[in-house]
Structure formats: structure tokens, C-alpha cells
Design an enzyme around this catalytic site. Structure first.
Site, PDB file in Angstrom:
ATOM      1  N   SER A 155      -5.805  -8.079   1.888  1.00  0.00           N
ATOM      2  CA  SER A 155      -6.427  -8.654   0.686  1.00  0.00           C
ATOM      3  C   SER A 155      -7.164  -7.558  -0.081  1.00  0.00           C
ATOM      4  O   SER A 155      -7.387  -6.473   0.436  1.00  0.00           O
ATOM      5  CB  SER A 155      -7.390  -9.773   1.074  1.00  0.00           C
ATOM      6  OG  SER A 155      -7.910 -10.379  -0.084  1.00  0.00           O
TER       7      SER A 155
ATOM      8  N   LYS B 109      -4.680 -14.800   6.849  1.00  0.00           N
ATOM      9  CA  LYS B 109      -4.432 -14.422   5.444  1.00  0.00           C
ATOM     10  C   LYS B 109      -3.903 -15.613   4.653  1.00  0.00           C
ATOM     11  O   LYS B 109      -4.244 -15.797   3.488  1.00  0.00           O
ATOM     12  CB  LYS B 109      -3.443 -13.248   5.387  1.00  0.00           C
ATOM     13  CG  LYS B 109      -3.043 -12.841   3.974  1.00  0.00           C
ATOM     14  CD  LYS B 109      -4.186 -12.189   3.210  1.00  0.00           C
ATOM     15  CE  LYS B 109      -4.040 -12.100   1.707  1.00  0.00           C
ATOM     16  NZ  LYS B 109      -2.831 -11.697   1.093  1.00  0.00           N
TER      17      LYS B 109
ATOM     18  N   HIS C 227      -6.817 -17.688   3.805  1.00  0.00           N
ATOM     19  CA  HIS C 227      -7.559 -16.946   2.766  1.00  0.00           C
ATOM     20  C   HIS C 227      -6.942 -17.216   1.397  1.00  0.00           C
ATOM     21  O   HIS C 227      -7.643 -17.476   0.420  1.00  0.00           O
ATOM     22  CB  HIS C 227      -7.511 -15.445   3.106  1.00  0.00           C
ATOM     23  CG  HIS C 227      -7.817 -14.518   1.968  1.00  0.00           C
ATOM     24  ND1 HIS C 227      -6.924 -14.262   0.944  1.00  0.00           N
ATOM     25  CD2 HIS C 227      -8.918 -13.790   1.671  1.00  0.00           C
ATOM     26  CE1 HIS C 227      -7.469 -13.420   0.091  1.00  0.00           C
ATOM     27  NE2 HIS C 227      -8.669 -13.122   0.507  1.00  0.00           N
ATOM     28  N   ASN C 228      -5.632 -17.181   1.319  1.00  0.00           N
ATOM     29  CA  ASN C 228      -4.999 -17.395   0.019  1.00  0.00           C
ATOM     30  C   ASN C 228      -5.135 -18.844  -0.446  1.00  0.00           C
ATOM     31  O   ASN C 228      -5.251 -19.100  -1.646  1.00  0.00           O
ATOM     32  CB  ASN C 228      -3.525 -16.976   0.079  1.00  0.00           C
ATOM     33  CG  ASN C 228      -3.377 -15.471  -0.018  1.00  0.00           C
ATOM     34  OD1 ASN C 228      -4.267 -14.729   0.416  1.00  0.00           O
ATOM     35  ND2 ASN C 228      -2.288 -14.996  -0.567  1.00  0.00           N
TER      36      ASN C 228
ATOM     37  N   GLU D 211      -8.416 -18.959  -1.927  1.00  0.00           N
ATOM     38  CA  GLU D 211      -8.322 -18.258  -3.224  1.00  0.00           C
ATOM     39  C   GLU D 211      -7.778 -19.218  -4.312  1.00  0.00           C
ATOM     40  O   GLU D 211      -8.294 -19.229  -5.435  1.00  0.00           O
ATOM     41  CB  GLU D 211      -7.386 -17.063  -3.018  1.00  0.00           C
ATOM     42  CG  GLU D 211      -7.238 -16.107  -4.152  1.00  0.00           C
ATOM     43  CD  GLU D 211      -6.217 -15.020  -3.769  1.00  0.00           C
ATOM     44  OE1 GLU D 211      -6.502 -14.199  -2.888  1.00  0.00           O
ATOM     45  OE2 GLU D 211      -5.110 -15.017  -4.344  1.00  0.00           O
TER      46      GLU D 211
HETATM   47  N1  LIG Z   1       0.270  -7.578  -5.088  1.00  0.00           N
HETATM   48  C1  LIG Z   1      -0.753  -8.014  -4.338  1.00  0.00           C
HETATM   49  O1  LIG Z   1      -1.881  -8.203  -4.835  1.00  0.00           O
HETATM   50  C2  LIG Z   1      -0.582  -8.244  -2.847  1.00  0.00           C
HETATM   51  C3  LIG Z   1      -1.743  -8.423  -2.073  1.00  0.00           C
HETATM   52  C4  LIG Z   1      -1.604  -8.592  -0.695  1.00  0.00           C
HETATM   53  C5  LIG Z   1      -0.359  -8.622  -0.123  1.00  0.00           C
HETATM   54  N2  LIG Z   1       0.755  -8.476  -0.907  1.00  0.00           N
HETATM   55  C6  LIG Z   1       2.060  -8.490  -0.220  1.00  0.00           C
HETATM   56  O2  LIG Z   1       2.512  -7.158  -0.116  1.00  0.00           O
HETATM   57  C7  LIG Z   1       3.941  -7.126  -0.146  1.00  0.00           C
HETATM   58  C8  LIG Z   1       4.374  -6.206  -1.271  1.00  0.00           C
HETATM   59  O3  LIG Z   1       3.820  -6.701  -2.465  1.00  0.00           O
HETATM   60  P1  LIG Z   1       3.785  -5.832  -3.815  1.00  0.00           P
HETATM   61  O4  LIG Z   1       2.848  -6.549  -4.727  1.00  0.00           O
HETATM   62  O5  LIG Z   1       3.567  -4.401  -3.499  1.00  0.00           O
HETATM   63  O6  LIG Z   1       5.283  -6.033  -4.326  1.00  0.00           O
HETATM   64  P2  LIG Z   1       6.112  -5.167  -5.399  1.00  0.00           P
HETATM   65  O7  LIG Z   1       5.216  -4.378  -6.263  1.00  0.00           O
HETATM   66  O8  LIG Z   1       7.038  -6.151  -6.036  1.00  0.00           O
HETATM   67  O9  LIG Z   1       6.952  -4.159  -4.493  1.00  0.00           O
HETATM   68  C9  LIG Z   1       7.925  -4.631  -3.631  1.00  0.00           C
HETATM   69  C10 LIG Z   1       8.464  -3.479  -2.821  1.00  0.00           C
HETATM   70  O10 LIG Z   1       9.408  -3.988  -1.884  1.00  0.00           O
HETATM   71  C11 LIG Z   1      10.667  -3.337  -2.092  1.00  0.00           C
HETATM   72  N3  LIG Z   1      11.724  -4.327  -1.885  1.00  0.00           N
HETATM   73  C12 LIG Z   1      11.932  -5.470  -2.553  1.00  0.00           C
HETATM   74  N4  LIG Z   1      13.005  -6.114  -2.049  1.00  0.00           N
HETATM   75  C13 LIG Z   1      13.476  -5.343  -1.060  1.00  0.00           C
HETATM   76  C14 LIG Z   1      14.556  -5.463  -0.167  1.00  0.00           C
HETATM   77  N5  LIG Z   1      15.367  -6.543  -0.195  1.00  0.00           N
HETATM   78  N6  LIG Z   1      14.761  -4.471   0.729  1.00  0.00           N
HETATM   79  C15 LIG Z   1      13.959  -3.392   0.776  1.00  0.00           C
HETATM   80  N7  LIG Z   1      12.900  -3.228  -0.035  1.00  0.00           N
HETATM   81  C16 LIG Z   1      12.671  -4.193  -0.945  1.00  0.00           C
HETATM   82  C17 LIG Z   1      10.639  -2.870  -3.517  1.00  0.00           C
HETATM   83  O11 LIG Z   1      11.571  -1.798  -3.636  1.00  0.00           O
HETATM   84  P3  LIG Z   1      12.246  -1.423  -5.066  1.00  0.00           P
HETATM   85  O12 LIG Z   1      11.284  -0.517  -5.747  1.00  0.00           O
HETATM   86  O13 LIG Z   1      13.520  -0.771  -4.679  1.00  0.00           O
HETATM   87  O14 LIG Z   1      12.463  -2.731  -5.800  1.00  0.00           O
HETATM   88  C18 LIG Z   1       9.187  -2.430  -3.645  1.00  0.00           C
HETATM   89  O15 LIG Z   1       8.960  -1.198  -3.058  1.00  0.00           O
HETATM   90  C19 LIG Z   1       4.381  -8.566  -0.314  1.00  0.00           C
HETATM   91  O16 LIG Z   1       4.663  -9.147   0.931  1.00  0.00           O
HETATM   92  C20 LIG Z   1       3.162  -9.227  -0.932  1.00  0.00           C
HETATM   93  O17 LIG Z   1       3.104 -10.616  -0.701  1.00  0.00           O
HETATM   94  C21 LIG Z   1       0.672  -8.268  -2.252  1.00  0.00           C
END
Ligand SMILES: NC(=O)c1ccc[n+]([C@@H]2O[C@H](COP(=O)([O-])OP(=O)(O)OC[C@H]3O[C@@H](n4cnc5c(N)ncnc54)[C@H](OP(=O)(O)O)[C@@H]3O)[C@@H](O)[C@H]2O)c1
Length: 298
Positions: free
Chosen positions: A121, A171, A174-175, A178
Site C-alpha cells: 500500500s 491487503k 485494507h482496500n 479504502e
Molecule cells: N498502482 C497502485 O497504486 C498499486 C498499489 C498496490 C499494489 N498494486 C498492484 O501491483 C501490481 C502492479 O500494478 P501497477 O500499478 O504497477 O501496474 P502497471 O503500471 O499496469 O504495470 C503492470 C506491469 O505488469 C506487466 N505485465 C502486464 N501483463 C503482463 C503479463 N501478462 N505478463 C508479464 N508481465 C505483464 C507490465 O508489462 P508491460 O510494460 O510489458 O505491459 C508492467 O510491467 C498489480 O498487482 C497491482 O494490483 C498497484
């Protein structure tokens, strides 16, 4: 510690920089190569294939997955786990459903690999400068990887919640919280907007952030959003969701726990994604049928 980050998206990229700043030996891998090129320029080692990434380790490997939950996470697990050695550590840092995590743990453990779930988070800024982590792991595995969390999280910002699955579970809840908190803030500002007073929402958010009971990071974010756009007139009220609120409500139903606020905020999100509501049309039609109450024609 040597650690690989798989998925250099908004979260993974910033976590990799955070780890590097804290003296860890980080290897970044991403499905598409542009992000690897980018992070290499920032001084993080890059790998253009899983094989290359795994080949850079001297000893016990620690691999942190930061990809979308569901099929992308499962796909990466299916690819990477067969290539790991006994007691290499695989951390799922994404927002996976804890039921998936529990099932994966059984399969991964049977292959001798240590599996850890870490709910993260604090958003993108947290990933970069100090996150909050909720970790599920076996005790000895957690002891091995604890320095990572000590370094990338804010003070008192990580918890070994318990066995595998408990990190993603915590988590998820938590969401859910949120969802409810954001909905309450949204509703409060809607009442202010509908009122007879001409209020400055940025200033209201600011005063609520100074000494009030409801001061919070979310309220700071509200202040920031109203500063950028005083009436939010450039934004539609369509609210997406990634599943965690739904899972929280499903779990509450299973456990017989009443969650009117979280459930209500989930339904508001669902409604916000509809242009028209068939239930609304049906109720309007019924009122018209029994009482001749007026309907608005399209
Ligand atoms: N954003 C937030 O605030 C937040 C907070 C806590 C947790 N999270 C969690 O963290 C994780 C990542 O979130 P993010 O916000 O960083 O997402 P993001 O910006 O959309 O990035 C996604 C990443 O995953 C890769 N990806 C997508 N599909 C894939 C596949 N089929 N095989 C291999 N790689 C793949 C993408 O690669 P490409 O560049 O090649 O597309 C990119 O590097 C998720 O599980 C999300 O729920 C996010």
C-alpha cells in the site's frame, strides 16, 4: 541483498529504484523491453529475459513479482517456478486474491520453492520512497527477506501478518476499508456542493487536514485534486475497481460479517460504470403502473 523485480510498471519500477537507493543489488525485468532500457539508465541492472535475470544471481534467489493479478501473475509463476532452485524465494507483491495465493502456495511449495505474499500500500509514491507492506510467509523465509521490507517501507510500515495468504488477505481488507473511506469523502463533498453555500473545496480539504478528526492522506489527496481542478469539471464520476472491494464483500458474506459501508461503496462503483440503469427504469415503470407517478421519457 540480490533481488529481481519482474514487472517494471508504475509500482515495480519505483520499488526497484527504492531498493537500489537502499543498497540492494536489483535486477529489473519487464515483458516489454522499453522499461528495462529506461531503468538501466537509472543505474538498475536490467535483464531482457527470465533466463538472463535468473543467471545474474550468485546464490539463493529472491524474485518479486509486480504484475496485474489473475492471468499475468499466474503466467509469470508458471514460467519462473520450474526454473528456480530449492528455497529460492518468490514474492507475489501484486494484489492477488488470497484464495489464489493459498492454492499457488501448495503447488509452489511442492516444487521446493518458498512462496511469499506481500500486499503493498501507499501507491506509487510509497513504492518509490517508503511503502507499507503486509506480508504472509513462513517464519524462516520471512526472517531471510525481512531486510527488504525494513528498507523499502516507512518506519513501522511492514508487518509479518502470519502464514502465506495472510498478507494478501490483510491487503484485501485494507482496500475494502479504502473503498468506504473514499466513498464517505466523495459523499461529503457532494453535500457541500449541493448546499446553499459557495464553498472552496480545496480550502475545506485543507482545513480538514489540520487538526480535524478526518485528517488523512486521502484528504490530502482530495486537497491536491481540488487544487488542480477546483470543480473536477474535467473528470467523469466513473469509478473503476480492480476486484479487492468485491473480494472483501464476498469474504464478509461468507463469514456473516455485516459490511454495509464497504458493500455500498462497491455498488456505487458498479452503478457509476453504467450510463443507464435498468433497475432504475424498472422501478420508475412500476411506480407509474401502480400509482400513475410520472416517468421521464427518453
Ligand atoms: N498502482 C497502485 O497504486 C498499486 C498499489 C498496490 C499494489 N498494486 C498492484 O501491483 C501490481 C502492479 O500494478 P501497477 O500499478 O504497477 O501496474 P502497471 O503500471 O499496469 O504495470 C503492470 C506491469 O505488469 C506487466 N505485465 C502486464 N501483463 C503482463 C503479463 N501478462 N505478463 C508479464 N508481465 C505483464 C507490465 O508489462 P508491460 O510494460 O510489458 O505491459 C508492467 O510491467 C498489480 O498487482 C497491482 O494490483 C498497484
Amino acid at each position: 541483498m540480490q533481488i529481481a523485480i519482474v514487472g517494471l510498471g508504475r509500482m515495480g519500477y519505483n520499488l526497484a529504484l527504492n531498493l537500489k537507493d537502499n543498497g540492494h543489488d536489483v535486477i529489473g525485468y519487464n515483458r516489454s523491453s522499453a522499461k528495462v532500457d529506461e531503468i538501466v539508465k537509472e543505474g538498475v541492472k536490467g535483464a531482457y529475459s527470465i533466463e538472463e535475470m535468473l543467471g545474474t544471481f550468485d546464490g539463493r534467489r529472491v524474485i518479486w513479482l509486480m504484475v496485474p493479478n489473475g492471468a499475468p501473475t499466474q503466467g509469470m509463476i508458471d514460467t519462473i517456478v520450474p526454473m528456480l532452485n530449492e528455497h529460492d524465494v518468490l514474492i507475489d507483491g501484486g494484489n492477488s486474491n488470497f484464495n489464489d495465493t493459498l492454492a499457488r502456495y501448495e503447488v509452489i511449495k511442492a516444487q521446493g520453492v518458498d512462496f511469499v505474499d506481500a500486499g503493498t500500500s501507499g501507491g506509487i509514491e510509497g513504492a518509490r520512497y517508503g511503502a507499507c507492506s503486509m506480508v504472509g510467509a513462513e517464519d524462516d523465509v520471512f526472517a531471510f527477506i525481512e531486510p527488504i521490507f525494513r528498507d523499502i517501507c516507512v518506519e513501522n510500515g511492514y508487518l509479518h501478518c502470519g502464514r502465506v495468504g495472510s498478507g494478501h488477505y490483510t491487503k484485501m481488507v485494507h482496500n475494502g476499508v479504502e473503498y468506504g473511506m473514499m466513498q464517505a469523502i466523495g459523499e461529503g463533498f457532494e453535500i457541500l456542493k449541493a448546499s446553499q453555500f459557495d464553498l472552496d473545496y480545496e480550502k475545506v480539504a485543507k482545513v480538514w487536514n489540520n487538526g480535524s478528526v478526518i485528517r488523512s492522506w486521502l484528504m490530502e489527496l482530495a486537497e491536491s485534486a481540488f487544487k488542480k481542478s477546483p470543480q473536477l469539471s474535467d473528470i467523469r464520476g466513473v469509478i473503476g475497481s480492480n476486484g479487492e472491494g468485491l473480494w472483501t464483500v464476498e469474504e464478509a458474506l461468507k463469514l456473516n460479517v455485516p459490511v454495509p459501508v464497504i458493500a455500498g461503496s462497491l455498488f456505487v462503483r458498479n452503478r457509476s460504470e453504467q450510463d443507464e440503469s435498468f433497475s432504475g427504469q424498472v422501478v420508475a415503470a412500476l411506480r407509474n403502473e401502480f400509482g400513475g407517478h410520472a416517468v421521464e421519457n427518453k
